[in-house]
Scaffold this motif. Sequence first.
Motif, PDB file in Angstrom:
ATOM      1  N   ASP A 220       1.171  -1.133   0.126  1.00 17.67           N
ATOM      2  CA  ASP A 220       0.084  -0.040   0.347  1.00 17.67           C
ATOM      3  C   ASP A 220       0.544   1.251   0.024  1.00 17.67           C
ATOM      4  O   ASP A 220       0.382   2.681  -0.446  1.00 17.67           O
ATOM      5  CB  ASP A 220      -0.638   0.181   1.172  1.00 17.67           C
ATOM      6  N   ALA A 221       2.215   1.165   0.579  1.00 16.75           N
ATOM      7  CA  ALA A 221       2.617   2.452   0.809  1.00 16.75           C
ATOM      8  C   ALA A 221       2.492   3.396  -1.263  1.00 16.75           C
ATOM      9  O   ALA A 221       3.039   4.026  -1.046  1.00 16.75           O
ATOM     10  CB  ALA A 221       4.155   2.062   0.494  1.00 16.75           C
ATOM     11  N   GLU A 222       3.069   2.118  -2.309  1.00 22.27           N
ATOM     12  CA  GLU A 222       3.217   2.589  -3.570  1.00 22.27           C
ATOM     13  C   GLU A 222       2.172   3.877  -4.049  1.00 22.27           C
ATOM     14  O   GLU A 222       1.462   4.430  -4.762  1.00 22.27           O
ATOM     15  CB  GLU A 222       3.699   1.247  -4.244  1.00 22.27           C
ATOM     16  N   ARG A 223       0.327   3.160  -2.871  1.00 21.16           N
ATOM     17  CA  ARG A 223      -0.600   4.334  -3.395  1.00 21.16           C
ATOM     18  C   ARG A 223      -0.780   5.418  -2.649  1.00 21.16           C
ATOM     19  O   ARG A 223      -1.103   6.501  -2.776  1.00 21.16           O
ATOM     20  CB  ARG A 223      -1.654   3.501  -2.830  1.00 21.16           C
ATOM     21  N   PHE A 224       0.389   6.116  -2.096  1.00 19.63           N
ATOM     22  CA  PHE A 224       0.348   7.257  -1.224  1.00 19.63           C
ATOM     23  C   PHE A 224       0.751   8.369  -2.113  1.00 19.63           C
ATOM     24  O   PHE A 224       2.118   7.809  -3.028  1.00 19.63           O
ATOM     25  CB  PHE A 224       1.693   7.470   0.181  1.00 19.63           C
ATOM     26  N   PRO A 225       0.634   9.837  -2.527  1.00 16.98           N
ATOM     27  CA  PRO A 225      -0.533   9.801  -1.612  1.00 16.98           C
ATOM     28  C   PRO A 225      -1.200   9.482  -1.992  1.00 16.98           C
ATOM     29  O   PRO A 225      -1.724   8.807  -2.970  1.00 16.98           O
ATOM     30  CB  PRO A 225      -0.355  11.148  -1.357  1.00 16.98           C
TER      31      PRO A 225
END
Length: 228
Positions: A220-225
């Motif tokens: 999910d880190a790749e979806r930030f921001p």
Amino acid sequence: MTMGWQYHTDPVQPLRDSYEALAAVVRPLGDEESWQPTGCAGWAVRDLVFHCLADAQRALVALHTPADGPTDRDAVTYWEDWRPDAAGAANGRRWVRVCASMFLDFGPLRELYLETAAATVRAAAAAAPDHRVATQGHTLTAGDLMTTLAVEATVHHLDMTLRLPAAPGPSPSGLTAVRATLDGLLGRPVPVDWSDEQYARAATGRAPLTESERHALGTDAERFPLFS
């Protein structure tokens, strides 16, 4: 609508709380303080106040623009359109700075913002939460619109007070709305031990993720921001 996360039975209250909290920051500001930088790239406080004024004006129009068709956005999915876009963000920054610069003194801009924000809250209180309204090319309920407005005001409250250490903080109900919205976009409660303020900054691209935070978020880190 995906509103199972909703935390408040009255969507007007978070809007009222967040707008009143932001007004408490803006009301005592003088011209010199209005030139302080904010958490929004390229904007001083006065630029951000103009942006918030434009959002309150948009809210007034939306609350008086009934929509006939079904809703296609709710308080969470509304933000799916607001992804990072370098060209669009640069154009938006320039437009706001040019428009805000037409106010040679901060006082008239401050007063226009305060009276418009107060009018928005009054209009929201008079609206039926399930009334369908149109804004930004989408249809959503007035209640969901109110939540999006509370979220935007709260995030910009954090931006505005970046260099105003004596300013009051955002409302607890506004921060709750931000967390609920971000968790809704993420699809689960965030697995990082962030305060509401830290979560808001990290999930909107205002603070970079640390390696430990990336590890906790996993893919999910790749979806930030989640929105910006």
